[in-house]
Write a protein that holds these residues in place. Structure first.
Motif: not given
Length: 238
Positions: A184-197
């Motif tokens: 969020r802070r460094d990449d500017g992501a507005e949403a973040v997927i928690i990638a892993g079942g």
């Protein structure tokens, strides 16, 4: 195992765990059941008969595709096969999804596919946070496959190895929290997927903190299943 619905189900949704961990299957099936069974859809969890308990590299991800297809086709060929209305492939790399989607006449949705659709929405920047560094390239390729690279800010990783974190839920939470904040802070992501079942428990905890727009893979896939079935007039609201 999923809880039996209180009313007669409209159909069954197979949730296939490409990891050979029944505990992870139960975790993801429980999450899916909470979302789909109120819509009169019974969730059946299936676990890969072979392979690692946690997929952490491209080779095991690739090999798991055949285990996913074997599990699905075995169920569809059984006595309850005709009641299946959709399949969820419950590993973030969606192993075997494309082949089954082409071969079957029912929707086949991957939790990676569902997550990417949920994350990008109508057009927003999104990233991924995960504990599996060797799968970062596969995750980037999955975003490319779905034509969403222009919105993708990249994959942020935990410092510790995935199996270390799998054995320590609190450390897993703290390190993924850090990865989300970086996205969020460094990449500017507005949403973040928690990638892993297998990260589903931690994804729920992170979503509850409100620190960012957290995309949870299993709920995202369930939403896609309901949307597709509604278009086919197969899902019934309670």
């Amino acid at each position: 195992m999923a809880t039996e619905p209180s009313t007669t189900p409209r159909g069954r949704v197979l949730l296939v765990n490409p990891n050979s961990s029944s505990r992870t299957t139960d975790l993801m099936t429980g999450i899916a059941a909470g979302l789909l069974e109120p819509q009169w859809l019974q969730v059946v969890g299936l676990t890969a008969a072979e392979g690692p308990a946690m997929i952490i590299d491209p080779l095991s991800l690739r090999d798991s595709a055949r285990h996913v297809q074997t599990a699905v086709h075995s169920y569809l060929d059984g006595p309850d096969g005709s009641s299946v209305v959709a399949v969820i492939v419950a590993a973030i790399g969606d192993p075997g999804r494309r082949a089954m989607a082409s071969a079957l006449d029912i929707p086949v949705v991957g939790i990676g596919q569902g997550s990417i659709a949920a994350a990008v929405g109508s057009g927003r920047r999104f990233g991924m946070a995960t504990s599996t560094p060797f799968l970062a390239g596969s995750l980037t390729s999955l975003v490319e496959e779905h034509g969403q690279s222009q919105w993708f800010t990249g994959v942020r990783l935990t410092p510790s190895k995935p199996l270390v974190l799998a054995a320590d839920p609190e450390q897993q939470f703290q390190e993924l929290l850090g990865a989300v904040l970086e996205a969020r802070r460094d990449d500017g992501a507005e949403a973040v997927i928690i990638a892993g079942g297998p990260l589903s428990d931690t994804a729920q905890r992170l979503a509850a903190t409100g620190i960012a727009e957290i995309i949870q893979p299993v709920p995202s896939a369930c939403s896609m299943v309901l949307r597709v079935l509604a278009e086919q007039h197969l899902a019934i609201s309670p």
